[in-house]
Design an enzyme around this catalytic site. Structure first.
Site, short mmCIF file in Angstrom:
data_model
loop_
_atom_site.label_atom_id
_atom_site.label_comp_id
_atom_site.label_asym_id
_atom_site.label_seq_id
_atom_site.Cartn_x
_atom_site.Cartn_y
_atom_site.Cartn_z
CB SER A 125 -0.97 -0.04 1.44
OG SER A 125 -1.82 1.28 1.56
CD GLU A 127 -2.26 5.44 4.52
OE1 GLU A 127 -1.94 5.35 5.23
OE2 GLU A 127 -3.27 6.24 4.29
CE1 TYR A 149 -4.35 -1.83 5.71
CE2 TYR A 149 -3.21 0.48 4.54
CZ TYR A 149 -3.45 -0.64 4.63
OH TYR A 149 -3.94 -1.01 3.57
P1 NAP Z 1 -10.88 -5.01 1.87
O1 NAP Z 1 -12.29 -4.00 0.89
O2 NAP Z 1 -11.01 -4.48 3.26
O3 NAP Z 1 -11.03 -6.86 2.39
C1 NAP Z 1 -10.09 -7.20 3.27
C2 NAP Z 1 -10.70 -8.39 2.56
O4 NAP Z 1 -10.02 -9.51 3.68
C3 NAP Z 1 -11.60 -9.24 3.47
O5 NAP Z 1 -12.54 -10.17 2.21
C4 NAP Z 1 -11.49 -9.63 4.57
O6 NAP Z 1 -12.90 -10.99 4.62
C5 NAP Z 1 -10.29 -10.24 4.32
N1 NAP Z 1 -10.04 -10.38 5.57
C6 NAP Z 1 -9.22 -9.78 6.83
N2 NAP Z 1 -9.23 -10.13 7.94
C7 NAP Z 1 -9.33 -11.44 7.24
C8 NAP Z 1 -8.51 -13.28 8.08
N3 NAP Z 1 -8.06 -12.72 9.23
N4 NAP Z 1 -8.45 -14.03 7.11
C9 NAP Z 1 -8.86 -14.18 6.01
N5 NAP Z 1 -9.30 -13.16 5.14
C10 NAP Z 1 -9.27 -11.77 6.17
O7 NAP Z 1 -10.30 -4.37 0.34
P2 NAP Z 1 -9.36 -3.81 -0.44
O8 NAP Z 1 -9.71 -2.68 -0.42
O9 NAP Z 1 -10.58 -4.61 -1.02
O10 NAP Z 1 -8.00 -4.25 -1.09
C11 NAP Z 1 -7.68 -5.25 -0.76
C12 NAP Z 1 -5.87 -5.66 -0.24
O11 NAP Z 1 -4.96 -4.80 -1.33
C13 NAP Z 1 -5.53 -5.12 1.72
O12 NAP Z 1 -4.86 -6.19 2.12
C14 NAP Z 1 -5.65 -3.89 1.43
O13 NAP Z 1 -4.86 -3.70 2.89
C15 NAP Z 1 -4.59 -3.64 -0.02
N6 NAP Z 1 -4.79 -2.19 -0.30
C16 NAP Z 1 -5.93 -1.08 -0.90
C17 NAP Z 1 -5.56 -0.38 -0.83
C18 NAP Z 1 -7.15 0.03 -1.90
O14 NAP Z 1 -7.06 1.92 -1.64
N7 NAP Z 1 -8.36 -0.07 -1.65
C19 NAP Z 1 -5.28 0.31 -1.58
C20 NAP Z 1 -3.30 -0.06 -0.82
C21 NAP Z 1 -3.75 -1.72 -0.87
P3 NAP Z 1 -14.40 -10.49 5.45
O15 NAP Z 1 -14.40 -10.63 4.23
O16 NAP Z 1 -14.19 -11.82 6.43
O17 NAP Z 1 -14.09 -9.62 6.27
O1 G4F Z 2 -10.61 6.20 2.75
P1 G4F Z 2 -9.34 6.85 3.40
O2 G4F Z 2 -9.95 5.92 4.84
O3 G4F Z 2 -8.19 5.30 2.82
P2 G4F Z 2 -6.62 5.56 3.32
O4 G4F Z 2 -6.40 6.00 4.96
O5 G4F Z 2 -6.02 6.82 2.39
O6 G4F Z 2 -6.02 4.24 2.68
C1 G4F Z 2 -7.23 3.45 1.36
O7 G4F Z 2 -6.27 3.75 1.30
C2 G4F Z 2 -4.70 2.61 1.47
C3 G4F Z 2 -3.96 3.25 0.17
O8 G4F Z 2 -3.29 4.38 0.39
C4 G4F Z 2 -5.24 1.28 1.40
F1 G4F Z 2 -3.60 1.17 1.38
C5 G4F Z 2 -5.85 1.34 2.87
O9 G4F Z 2 -6.22 -0.19 3.01
C6 G4F Z 2 -7.33 1.86 2.43
O10 G4F Z 2 -7.74 1.42 1.61
O11 G4F Z 2 -9.44 8.02 4.28
C7 G4F Z 2 -8.27 8.86 2.91
C8 G4F Z 2 -8.33 9.94 3.28
C9 G4F Z 2 -7.47 10.14 5.01
O12 G4F Z 2 -6.39 11.67 5.09
C10 G4F Z 2 -8.75 10.63 5.57
O13 G4F Z 2 -7.32 11.20 7.33
O14 G4F Z 2 -9.58 10.95 3.95
C11 G4F Z 2 -9.29 11.75 5.27
N1 G4F Z 2 -10.44 11.51 5.87
C12 G4F Z 2 -11.62 12.95 6.30
N2 G4F Z 2 -12.45 12.25 6.83
C13 G4F Z 2 -11.43 10.62 5.96
C14 G4F Z 2 -12.62 11.18 6.34
N3 G4F Z 2 -11.28 9.31 5.67
C15 G4F Z 2 -12.41 8.63 6.71
N4 G4F Z 2 -12.70 7.55 6.66
N5 G4F Z 2 -13.55 9.08 7.05
C16 G4F Z 2 -14.01 10.65 7.20
O15 G4F Z 2 -15.20 10.70 7.45
#
Ligand code: NAP
Ligand code: G4F
Length: 323
Positions: A125, A127, A149
């Site tokens: 990520s 992050e 995280y």
């Molecule tokens: P998400 O919607 O939160 O999905 C997370 C998945 O992980 C769910 O299927 C959840 O299953 C599963 N999980 C959590 N704990 C587990 C455990 N102990 N054993 C087995 N499965 C488990 O996340 P996403 O947005 O699809 O992201 C996918 C991956 O990419 C994550 O690793 C996230 O950190 C990473 N990532 C995401 C972004 C982004 O912007 N979306 C960016 C960079 C990296 P349940 O349904 O059972 O909860």
């Molecule tokens: O949507 P966010 O919660 O995503 P964040 O923290 O960037 O993390 C997501 O992206 C990562 C990749 O960079 C992933 F690895 C991670 O698993 C996840 O998918 O927040 C985005 C921004 C933050 O700066 C937060 O402070 O939005 C700001 N924000 C402002 N108001 C808020 C809010 N975030 C959330 N969730 N809720 C609010 O009300």
């Protein structure tokens, strides 16, 4: 002809559901790892339920992972499962470490033990960059994570690199910047905004409480990003890559566009709530995807504007259906 087998951990999540669709369209036999919970979380894959095979295992349970890999003997493993919500990682730092950091080692150990030819993708990520010293961020940018995280993801990244270097595994870390979609969890800021816009538009709510409006993110479309994951496992030589759009916008700009897409004025509805500020914030993220564009011959197809409009339209349809 025998189908190529892939395991997706985290198949019930946003990315897992898009990746499953993508791999099925490519002719893969797709296995999804799901953990046992008292209520099923299959909403995002309900339409695929007869096309994929679900297997029960948990990132916390080493033996379940080894048995899963032994039973399926996949060609590719996509490790997407993790505790992925940054605020929760401040509340549950130890559990986040167990899932998001140690879970990666458990997956890699299972692969190493059963078959070192299995190709392994780790969902890293942006992050990890956190308080980045320069913009845009690329593989030369030092990591400075700002949440448990982010710290856990840094561990997951380096253990993936370490298993590649130590055991010659085809293990790669995709450092993906934020990617969104109508399937994004409602706790993340983009979906929180578009879902609230829909409810306000339909007269069900008046206000939306947000935290830091000045935070900037490089937002792409999840459907595009899962293709980059697959392309990374098709490379000749394993390596890590940054996947992003190269453009960054504030939360305020996202909100403005989302309310406008529904014919509303964001200033009349958004309330800043300091309780939503984070103990340590990642202020600005902007990725440098030049290497990914070159090596993977991949480019995002959905612009920021189209992404916001798509999410608002989908949420309006969803909320209307629920009426
Ligand atoms: P998400 O919607 O939160 O999905 C997370 C998945 O992980 C769910 O299927 C959840 O299953 C599963 N999980 C959590 N704990 C587990 C455990 N102990 N054993 C087995 N499965 C488990 O996340 P996403 O947005 O699809 O992201 C996918 C991956 O990419 C994550 O690793 C996230 O950190 C990473 N990532 C995401 C972004 C982004 O912007 N979306 C960016 C960079 C990296 P349940 O349904 O059972 O909860
Ligand atoms: O949507 P966010 O919660 O995503 P964040 O923290 O960037 O993390 C997501 O992206 C990562 C990749 O960079 C992933 F690895 C991670 O698993 C996840 O998918 O927040 C985005 C921004 C933050 O700066 C937060 O402070 O939005 C700001 N924000 C402002 N108001 C808020 C809010 N975030 C959330 N969730 N809720 C609010 O009300």
């Amino acid at each position: 002809m025998k189908k190529r087998k892939a395991i997706i951990t985290g198949i019930t999540g946003q990315d897992g559901s898009y990746l499953a669709e993508f791999l099925l369209a490519k002719g893969y036999h797709v296995y999804g790892m799901v953990r046992r919970s008292s209520t099923e979380t299959f909403d995002r894959i309900q339409h695929l339920i007869t096309d994929v095979d679900l297997v029960q295992a948990d990132l916390l349970d080493q033996l379940s992972l080894i048995n899963m890999i032994k039973k399926i003997r996949p060609a590719e493993v996509y490790n997407l499962a993790s505790q992925s919500f940054v605020p929760t990682s401040f509340e549950q730092p130890v559990l986040t470490g167990e899932f998001t950091a140690m879970g990666v080692t458990r997956m890699l150990e299972a692969v190493k033990l059963v078959d070192r030819k299995i190709r392994f993708y780790q969902a890293s990520s942006s992050e990890m960059f956190g308080l980045a010293p320069h913009s845009p961020q690329n593989l030369k940018t030092p990591f400075h994570p700002r949440s448990p995280y982010g710290v856990a993801k840094v561990y997951g990244h380096w253990i993936t690199v370490n298993y590649r270097e130590s055991y010659d595994l085809f293990a790669v870390s995709g450092i993906l910047f934020n990617h969104e979609s109508p399937r994004r969890g409602k706790e993340f800021v983009t979906r929180k905004i578009t879902h609230a816009v829909a409810r306000i538009k339909l007269g069900l709510d008046k206000n939306l409480r947000l935290g830091n409006l000045d935070a900037k993110r490089d937002w792409g479309f999840a459907g595009d990003y899962v293709e980059a994951m697959w392309r990374m496992l098709q490379m000749k030589t394993p390596r890590d890559l940054v996947v992003a759009t190269g453009k960054t916008y504030t939360v305020r700009e996202f909100a403005k566009r989302a309310f406008r897409a529904a014919g509303l004025n964001w200033e009349k509805h958004v309330v800043v709530d300091p309780r939503l500020y984070r103990p340590a914030e990642v202020h600005t993220l902007c990725g440098d995807p030049a290497e990914a564009f070159r090596v993977l011959r991949w480019k995002p197809s959905v612009t920021f504007e189209r992404l916001v409009d798509m999410m608002v339209a989908a949420d309006i349809r969803l909320v209307e259906r629920q009426q």
